[in-house]
Design a protein around this motif. Structure first.
Motif, PDB file in Angstrom:
ATOM      1  N   ASN A 177     -13.155   0.126 -13.128  1.00  0.00           N
ATOM      2  CA  ASN A 177     -13.005   0.444 -11.710  1.00  0.00           C
ATOM      3  C   ASN A 177     -12.695  -0.826 -10.941  1.00  0.00           C
ATOM      4  O   ASN A 177     -13.293  -1.880 -11.180  1.00  0.00           O
ATOM      5  N   VAL A 178     -11.747  -0.737  -9.999  1.00  0.00           N
ATOM      6  CA  VAL A 178     -11.408  -1.852  -9.122  1.00  0.00           C
ATOM      7  C   VAL A 178     -11.610  -1.395  -7.686  1.00  0.00           C
ATOM      8  O   VAL A 178     -11.054  -0.374  -7.274  1.00  0.00           O
ATOM      9  N   ASP A 179     -12.405  -2.146  -6.955  1.00  0.00           N
ATOM     10  CA  ASP A 179     -12.709  -1.822  -5.565  1.00  0.00           C
ATOM     11  C   ASP A 179     -12.180  -2.947  -4.686  1.00  0.00           C
ATOM     12  O   ASP A 179     -12.709  -4.064  -4.700  1.00  0.00           O
ATOM     13  N   ARG A 180     -11.115  -2.665  -3.946  1.00  0.00           N
ATOM     14  CA  ARG A 180     -10.565  -3.665  -3.025  1.00  0.00           C
ATOM     15  C   ARG A 180     -11.279  -3.508  -1.693  1.00  0.00           C
ATOM     16  O   ARG A 180     -10.881  -2.714  -0.833  1.00  0.00           O
ATOM     17  N   GLN A 181     -12.336  -4.293  -1.509  1.00  0.00           N
ATOM     18  CA  GLN A 181     -13.144  -4.183  -0.302  1.00  0.00           C
ATOM     19  C   GLN A 181     -12.538  -4.954   0.857  1.00  0.00           C
ATOM     20  O   GLN A 181     -12.815  -4.666   2.020  1.00  0.00           O
TER      21      GLN A 181
ATOM     22  N   ASP B 273      -8.988  -8.124   1.459  1.00  0.00           N
ATOM     23  CA  ASP B 273      -7.936  -8.863   0.763  1.00  0.00           C
ATOM     24  C   ASP B 273      -8.510  -9.925  -0.167  1.00  0.00           C
ATOM     25  O   ASP B 273      -7.928 -10.232  -1.211  1.00  0.00           O
ATOM     26  N   ASP B 274      -9.646 -10.513   0.221  1.00  0.00           N
ATOM     27  CA  ASP B 274     -10.230 -11.584  -0.588  1.00  0.00           C
ATOM     28  C   ASP B 274     -11.593 -11.184  -1.168  1.00  0.00           C
ATOM     29  O   ASP B 274     -12.414 -12.033  -1.495  1.00  0.00           O
ATOM     30  N   ARG B 275     -11.825  -9.885  -1.287  1.00  0.00           N
ATOM     31  CA  ARG B 275     -13.113  -9.422  -1.810  1.00  0.00           C
ATOM     32  C   ARG B 275     -12.846  -8.231  -2.738  1.00  0.00           C
ATOM     33  O   ARG B 275     -12.544  -7.130  -2.277  1.00  0.00           O
ATOM     34  N   ILE B 276     -12.993  -8.455  -4.049  1.00  0.00           N
ATOM     35  CA  ILE B 276     -12.696  -7.451  -5.067  1.00  0.00           C
ATOM     36  C   ILE B 276     -13.891  -7.325  -6.002  1.00  0.00           C
ATOM     37  O   ILE B 276     -14.489  -8.335  -6.392  1.00  0.00           O
ATOM     38  N   THR B 277     -14.275  -6.111  -6.352  1.00  0.00           N
ATOM     39  CA  THR B 277     -15.304  -5.914  -7.372  1.00  0.00           C
ATOM     40  C   THR B 277     -14.706  -5.108  -8.522  1.00  0.00           C
ATOM     41  O   THR B 277     -13.869  -4.235  -8.317  1.00  0.00           O
ATOM     42  N   VAL B 278     -15.155  -5.427  -9.732  1.00  0.00           N
ATOM     43  CA  VAL B 278     -14.660  -4.777 -10.939  1.00  0.00           C
ATOM     44  C   VAL B 278     -15.849  -4.382 -11.805  1.00  0.00           C
ATOM     45  O   VAL B 278     -16.788  -5.173 -11.979  1.00  0.00           O
ATOM     46  N   GLN B 279     -15.817  -3.165 -12.342  1.00  0.00           N
ATOM     47  CA  GLN B 279     -16.827  -2.698 -13.289  1.00  0.00           C
ATOM     48  C   GLN B 279     -16.121  -2.080 -14.494  1.00  0.00           C
ATOM     49  O   GLN B 279     -15.139  -1.348 -14.328  1.00  0.00           O
ATOM     50  N   VAL B 280     -16.638  -2.368 -15.700  1.00  0.00           N
ATOM     51  CA  VAL B 280     -16.004  -1.907 -16.929  1.00  0.00           C
ATOM     52  C   VAL B 280     -16.863  -0.808 -17.559  1.00  0.00           C
ATOM     53  O   VAL B 280     -18.055  -1.007 -17.801  1.00  0.00           O
ATOM     54  N   TYR B 281     -16.227   0.319 -17.837  1.00  0.00           N
ATOM     55  CA  TYR B 281     -16.923   1.478 -18.394  1.00  0.00           C
ATOM     56  C   TYR B 281     -16.612   1.685 -19.878  1.00  0.00           C
ATOM     57  O   TYR B 281     -17.316   2.413 -20.566  1.00  0.00           O
ATOM     58  N   ARG B 282     -15.549   1.063 -20.356  1.00  0.00           N
ATOM     59  CA  ARG B 282     -15.215   1.110 -21.776  1.00  0.00           C
ATOM     60  C   ARG B 282     -14.274  -0.041 -22.085  1.00  0.00           C
ATOM     61  O   ARG B 282     -13.418  -0.386 -21.268  1.00  0.00           O
ATOM     62  N   GLY B 283     -14.446  -0.679 -23.243  1.00  0.00           N
ATOM     63  CA  GLY B 283     -13.554  -1.761 -23.626  1.00  0.00           C
ATOM     64  C   GLY B 283     -13.909  -3.057 -22.920  1.00  0.00           C
ATOM     65  O   GLY B 283     -15.078  -3.356 -22.674  1.00  0.00           O
ATOM     66  N   ALA B 284     -12.901  -3.838 -22.585  1.00  0.00           N
ATOM     67  CA  ALA B 284     -13.111  -5.133 -21.941  1.00  0.00           C
ATOM     68  C   ALA B 284     -11.889  -5.479 -21.101  1.00  0.00           C
ATOM     69  O   ALA B 284     -10.780  -5.022 -21.369  1.00  0.00           O
ATOM     70  N   VAL B 285     -12.107  -6.310 -20.087  1.00  0.00           N
ATOM     71  CA  VAL B 285     -11.010  -6.791 -19.246  1.00  0.00           C
ATOM     72  C   VAL B 285     -11.195  -8.285 -19.023  1.00  0.00           C
ATOM     73  O   VAL B 285     -12.289  -8.823 -19.140  1.00  0.00           O
ATOM     74  N   SER B 286     -10.098  -8.951 -18.695  1.00  0.00           N
ATOM     75  CA  SER B 286     -10.134 -10.346 -18.283  1.00  0.00           C
ATOM     76  C   SER B 286      -9.909 -10.387 -16.782  1.00  0.00           C
ATOM     77  O   SER B 286      -8.909  -9.859 -16.283  1.00  0.00           O
ATOM     78  N   LEU B 287     -10.829 -11.002 -16.070  1.00  0.00           N
ATOM     79  CA  LEU B 287     -10.766 -11.073 -14.612  1.00  0.00           C
ATOM     80  C   LEU B 287     -10.378 -12.493 -14.223  1.00  0.00           C
ATOM     81  O   LEU B 287     -11.065 -13.457 -14.579  1.00  0.00           O
ATOM     82  N   ASP B 288      -9.263 -12.640 -13.508  1.00  0.00           N
ATOM     83  CA  ASP B 288      -8.743 -13.956 -13.115  1.00  0.00           C
ATOM     84  C   ASP B 288      -8.727 -14.077 -11.600  1.00  0.00           C
ATOM     85  O   ASP B 288      -8.177 -13.211 -10.916  1.00  0.00           O
ATOM     86  N   SER B 289      -9.297 -15.171 -11.089  1.00  0.00           N
ATOM     87  CA  SER B 289      -9.273 -15.414  -9.649  1.00  0.00           C
ATOM     88  C   SER B 289      -8.120 -16.336  -9.294  1.00  0.00           C
ATOM     89  O   SER B 289      -7.499 -16.956 -10.163  1.00  0.00           O
ATOM     90  N   ALA B 290      -7.839 -16.449  -7.996  1.00  0.00           N
ATOM     91  CA  ALA B 290      -6.726 -17.272  -7.539  1.00  0.00           C
ATOM     92  C   ALA B 290      -6.956 -18.753  -7.827  1.00  0.00           C
ATOM     93  O   ALA B 290      -6.007 -19.531  -7.879  1.00  0.00           O
ATOM     94  N   HIS B 291      -8.205 -19.160  -8.008  1.00  0.00           N
ATOM     95  CA  HIS B 291      -8.526 -20.566  -8.256  1.00  0.00           C
ATOM     96  C   HIS B 291      -8.570 -20.903  -9.742  1.00  0.00           C
ATOM     97  O   HIS B 291      -9.078 -21.949 -10.136  1.00  0.00           O
ATOM     98  N   GLY B 292      -8.045 -20.007 -10.574  1.00  0.00           N
ATOM     99  CA  GLY B 292      -7.978 -20.298 -11.991  1.00  0.00           C
ATOM    100  C   GLY B 292      -9.224 -19.961 -12.777  1.00  0.00           C
ATOM    101  O   GLY B 292      -9.295 -20.214 -13.984  1.00  0.00           O
ATOM    102  N   GLU B 293     -10.213 -19.383 -12.119  1.00  0.00           N
ATOM    103  CA  GLU B 293     -11.425 -18.977 -12.832  1.00  0.00           C
ATOM    104  C   GLU B 293     -11.137 -17.714 -13.635  1.00  0.00           C
ATOM    105  O   GLU B 293     -10.383 -16.843 -13.188  1.00  0.00           O
ATOM    106  N   GLN B 294     -11.741 -17.618 -14.792  1.00  0.00           N
ATOM    107  CA  GLN B 294     -11.523 -16.463 -15.643  1.00  0.00           C
ATOM    108  C   GLN B 294     -12.826 -16.066 -16.309  1.00  0.00           C
ATOM    109  O   GLN B 294     -13.598 -16.917 -16.753  1.00  0.00           O
TER     110      GLN B 294
END
Length: 322
Positions: A182-186, A188-209
């Motif tokens: 699930n991706v929740d765009r709260q 422009d600069d506030r996003i939440t992500v929750q994973v219900y199956r599998g895996a995802v890679s989350l990358d921020s604009a500052h290069g954090e992963q």
């Protein structure tokens, strides 16, 4: 010509050549060199190849014919129009009428006010959209991209090992191969992500992963990861809360909560004092019942909620009694 026009011309030529019954080894090697010369050539070729066999190209050519003086489409010229020149003319028609291939290949899905929407993408993936959500999807032969422009979306992505799926939201990218999240765009600069199956890679604009696995969630605020991945209880949350009309807030701005209520409210809602939207709130709210949430805001967070016939206005208690 600009780089885009050159690339479109070259891509159109290669699409035509590869559509022929046979192509010699030298031409095949030349195609490989062209593809390797610029990483963008892969996208240019994919865009044009998809257009080549689509209704969009025919529509572009029809529009170009309408805008062209009749003498240029006379029968003798049509009979002398060789396939290679047709390829270039088709490309020129697209450019002439201002059609960008990425736009033609992008499908936009919108959910109406107060009601969500479920869509099945061409690759078999399923997306559930919250009310007032907008999602733009672009499927290419070697990658799949989606942009969540607003709202919230639950993705159940069809696994394709060689064609990753990336969701862009604000300055945050969520990359997957096959999973449910699930991706929740709260904001422009506030996003939440929750994973219900599998895996995802989350990358921020500052290069954090960070890699999020099943049962984990994370938040990006002001383009930075707000904290380490946090676990949530899949036995209690088998699907995102918003799908059943709820929102669980944990120290979030009141404006985020009110944005979710707006999906269901029968009138526009605004803050009389923008600073009030930054006040932090926590709790579990039934956002599908706007009056109930607005009542909770009034009771617990020192705010007044007034209807003036055209809109709902939220003010601070102090301002309301001035």
């Amino acid at each position: 010509m600009t780089r885009d026009r050159h690339a479109a011309d070259d891509a159109a030529t290669w699409v035509h050549r590869l559509d022929q019954p046979a192509m010699d080894t030298a031409a095949g090697a030349a195609f490989d060199r062209w593809m390797d010369a610029d990483a963008r050539h892969r996208d240019d070729f994919a865009d044009m190849q998809a257009l080549w066999h689509s209704d969009a190209l025919a529509e572009a050519l029809r529009a170009h014919a309408v805008a062209t003086p009749p003498r240029t489409v006379a029968a003798p010229l049509v009979r002398r129009f060789r396939p290679a020149r047709y390829a270039m003319a088709a490309c020129a028609a697209l450019v002439a009428i201002g059609l960008a291939t990425p736009a033609l290949l992008t499908t936009t899905y919108r959910a109406g006010h107060g009601a969500g929407r479920s869509v099945t993408l061409a690759d078999g993936s399923r997306v559930d959209l919250s009310g007032d959500a907008e999602l733009r999807v672009r499927l290419l032969p070697w990658r799949r991209d989606a942009t969540l422009a607003q709202g919230e979306a639950f993705f159940d992505i069809h696994h394709e090992a060689d064609r990753p799926f990336t969701v862009h939201s604000g300055s945050t990218d969520v990359r997957v191969l096959g999973t449910a999240f699930n991706v929740d765009r709260q904001a422009d600069d506030r996003i939440t992500v929750q994973v219900y199956r599998g895996a995802v890679s989350l990358d921020s604009a500052h290069g954090e992963q960070v890699v999020l696995r099943m049962g984990q969630g994370a938040r990006v605020v002001a383009d930075r990861l707000a904290a380490k991945p946090a676990a949530f209880d899949l036995t209690q949350h088998r699907a995102p809360d918003w799908r059943s009309g709820w929102f669980e807030a944990s120290d979030v701005p009141m404006g985020v909560l009110v944005d979710k209520v707006r999906r269901y409210a029968d009138q526009p809602i605004r803050f009389a004092d923008p600073a009030l939207a930054d006040r932090r709130v926590s709790g579990r709210f039934r956002i599908s019942d706007p009056d109930r949430v607005l009542g909770a805001i009034r009771a617990a967070y020192g705010a007044e909620v007034r209807r003036n016939g055209e809109e709902i206005v939220i003010t601070s208690n102090e301002a309301a009694h001035d």
